[in-house]
Scaffold this active site. Sequence first.
Site, short mmCIF file in Angstrom:
data_model
loop_
_atom_site.label_atom_id
_atom_site.label_comp_id
_atom_site.label_asym_id
_atom_site.label_seq_id
_atom_site.Cartn_x
_atom_site.Cartn_y
_atom_site.Cartn_z
N GLY A 162 31.45 -8.39 -42.51
CA GLY A 162 32.65 -8.73 -43.12
C GLY A 162 33.67 -7.74 -43.62
O GLY A 162 33.39 -6.63 -42.99
N CYS A 163 34.47 -8.01 -44.39
CA CYS A 163 35.37 -7.21 -44.70
C CYS A 163 35.02 -5.56 -45.20
O CYS A 163 35.63 -4.71 -45.07
CB CYS A 163 36.27 -7.75 -45.90
SG CYS A 163 37.13 -9.42 -45.39
#
Length: 374
Positions: A162-163
Amino acid sequence: MPQVAPVVAPAVAPAVAHVVAVGRARPPHEVHGAFRAFAEATLSAPRERALFRRMAARSGIERRWSTLAPATDGGDAVDTEGFYSRGRFPGTAARMRRYAEAAPALAEAAVRDLATHTPLGTITHLVVASCTGFCAPGVDQRLVERLGLDPDVERVVLGFMGCAAAVNALKTARHIVRSEPEARVLVVCVELCTLHLQDVDDLETMLSAMLFADGAAAALVSAEPRGVALGPFRAVTIPATADRITWDVADSGFLMHLSGAVPVAIESTLARERTRNDAGGVLAGTPADAIALWAVHPGGRTVLDAVAAGLDLPDAALAPARAVLREHGNMSSPTVLFVLAELLARPGPPGEPGIGMAFGPGMVAETFRFARAA
């Protein structure tokens, strides 16, 4: 016989890893307005359409970019290629084929931009992070070929984090440089978030999709004392939040769930860190107002608001992050490197301290300390 004491080599301080420079790339197609029109046409309930409009106006995003050009004729096709056509959105296999074509090219563009900021020299290690697609040979191997790197270059791939993946990519590069001082590590983060658009009449899905965009960033990490010196890294897992950010592989692409409770969890966690503020915490005993540089991942306006509130930061502290959000949206893993590039472009005194921070599934806050090179 008398015992002979073993010979102990003198301790040698590990090399200090530096982010020497950062390169950035975005696709050519600006799509934010087109997506807003698509979302409003998809939502059937007038109340939800009105709420979407209000949330979009307050998002802090003005532009987002995609590898797909938006259609302008108002027909069933969302893009000019017809990749997305209402009622006939592609399955995951088609989306992965598109990823395999477009992701290496966008990653290459970021590295080419990096090369305009610093000589790359001989790359000894390649660290690639991505969570929006899978292919084999992977983006790492395809990038080696496109860039003409040594085909035997050491490679590390970080997937589906993810981020926050960029922070783990930098941490991996730092470990390499500290153990091999001559290493020159190329870090690349590339995401095609717009490959996972969903044709569903659901407000939460549309609000999540409204944040995300495509982009790539590349950083050179070495012991060369330029750019910013990387300090300690620290991960903070927020209890009882595993369901607040999820990213699942489905038949119709990857499904993002981004709970509205995410900002509350971030704010409360950072407020506790600010109150605690000991050597083992994110701030490591330094008052937040003594940190000059904040490379915070702009996951959304409310995420940045939560960071500011939790750490009691002035408006100027997160101005670079808000500028990246405004011009690019949330590109997942490359985004925090875009913010770091903004900070590198600004003059400042040697030793000026900074903190980097990004949030991902888990729910985890991945953080690191840094300082301008002496």
